[in-house]
Motif scaffolding. Sequence first.
Motif, PDB file in Angstrom:
ATOM      1  N   SER A 195      26.660  51.536  67.347  1.00 61.65           N
ATOM      2  CA  SER A 195      27.923  51.593  68.334  1.00 61.65           C
ATOM      3  C   SER A 195      29.010  51.958  67.448  1.00 61.65           C
ATOM      4  O   SER A 195      30.017  52.467  67.909  1.00 61.65           O
TER       5      SER A 195
ATOM      6  N   LEU B 219      34.823  52.551  69.137  1.00 63.42           N
ATOM      7  CA  LEU B 219      33.734  51.942  69.973  1.00 63.42           C
ATOM      8  C   LEU B 219      33.564  53.062  71.204  1.00 63.42           C
ATOM      9  O   LEU B 219      34.560  52.670  72.156  1.00 63.42           O
ATOM     10  N   HIS B 220      32.560  53.723  71.462  1.00 62.66           N
ATOM     11  CA  HIS B 220      32.313  54.566  72.551  1.00 62.66           C
ATOM     12  C   HIS B 220      33.797  55.278  72.713  1.00 62.66           C
ATOM     13  O   HIS B 220      34.375  55.428  73.708  1.00 62.66           O
TER      14      HIS B 220
ATOM     15  N   ILE C 279      39.111  44.837  72.855  1.00 60.88           N
ATOM     16  CA  ILE C 279      38.971  46.190  73.495  1.00 60.88           C
ATOM     17  C   ILE C 279      40.066  46.554  74.535  1.00 60.88           C
ATOM     18  O   ILE C 279      40.443  45.389  75.376  1.00 60.88           O
TER      19      ILE C 279
ATOM     20  N   PHE D 222      39.769  49.729  79.340  1.00 58.84           N
ATOM     21  CA  PHE D 222      38.440  50.296  79.248  1.00 58.84           C
ATOM     22  C   PHE D 222      37.277  49.086  78.994  1.00 58.84           C
ATOM     23  O   PHE D 222      36.172  49.505  78.836  1.00 58.84           O
TER      24      PHE D 222
ATOM     25  N   SER E 230      34.212  49.506  81.523  1.00 61.80           N
ATOM     26  CA  SER E 230      33.125  50.739  80.942  1.00 61.80           C
ATOM     27  C   SER E 230      32.476  50.367  79.819  1.00 61.80           C
ATOM     28  O   SER E 230      31.083  50.568  79.786  1.00 61.80           O
ATOM     29  N   HIS E 231      33.247  49.651  79.005  1.00 62.25           N
ATOM     30  CA  HIS E 231      32.573  49.250  77.638  1.00 62.25           C
ATOM     31  C   HIS E 231      31.442  48.224  77.949  1.00 62.25           C
ATOM     32  O   HIS E 231      30.503  48.067  77.233  1.00 62.25           O
ATOM     33  N   TRP E 232      31.835  47.298  78.906  1.00 61.00           N
ATOM     34  CA  TRP E 232      30.811  46.394  79.104  1.00 61.00           C
ATOM     35  C   TRP E 232      29.577  46.908  79.572  1.00 61.00           C
ATOM     36  O   TRP E 232      28.515  46.559  79.307  1.00 61.00           O
TER      37      TRP E 232
ATOM     38  N   TRP F  25      28.183  50.065  79.314  1.00 56.37           N
ATOM     39  CA  TRP F  25      27.819  50.663  78.045  1.00 56.37           C
ATOM     40  C   TRP F  25      27.073  49.721  77.169  1.00 56.37           C
ATOM     41  O   TRP F  25      26.080  49.998  76.591  1.00 56.37           O
ATOM     42  N   LEU F  26      27.587  48.826  76.834  1.00 53.55           N
ATOM     43  CA  LEU F  26      27.250  47.789  75.640  1.00 53.55           C
ATOM     44  C   LEU F  26      25.734  47.093  76.351  1.00 53.55           C
ATOM     45  O   LEU F  26      24.837  46.823  75.621  1.00 53.55           O
TER      46      LEU F  26
END
Length: 208
Positions: A133, A153-154, A176, A180, A183-185, A187-188
């Motif tokens: 990532s 990151l993303h 972060i 965001f 949405s990052h959680w 995605w991760l």
Amino acid sequence: MADIRSALADHAAPGRHGTPGQAPGVVLREVSGAGLVQVAAWPDTVEAAMARLAGLAGIAAPETTRIATAGTDVTLFRLAPERFWIAGAAADRLREAVAGAFAPEEAVVTDLGHSRTVLRVSGPEVRAFLARSIAIDLDPAAFPLHSVAQTALHHVGVLVHFAAGTPEGDAFDLYIPRSFALSHWHWLTHLAEPFGYEVREALAAASG
């Protein structure tokens, strides 16, 4: 100061996912109670600001943007030649003292506590996981303890900090932008599925 509600509230329930019957390769958790204060000095005041900041925090101010300095409950980051972050449980305690220590012509102090969500990522496969990532060489020889990098990151700018070494694998903190974070959680956690991952209760900043 109003309490900061987690951006991940009701979305980060503890549990194991991905590889039944195997130890998780990645551990994900939020760092709670992590205050964040920014000090932005001027070119002709930065040296004095560093000395004053070190005195307030009780640790040396970082000389470079690549390595943070860390104490029991506070970490100092240098994001740019004249810009610093005070992070950790002590940041809230130090906020008023820091704000009162600098005149506007010396430095500008900004509370960023509501602006970032801090995720701690650890585990035996953490480097392989993060390599999917972020475009950073995380080998310990290139990125030793307390190394810092600002990267994407993303498609979103984040700060990555090699925060600690643990028996179950090294730990990295991801700062972060709050808007965001959710949405990052998601995605991760999706990215962690092949490694097997465990979500744990939030980690108090002072114990990090």
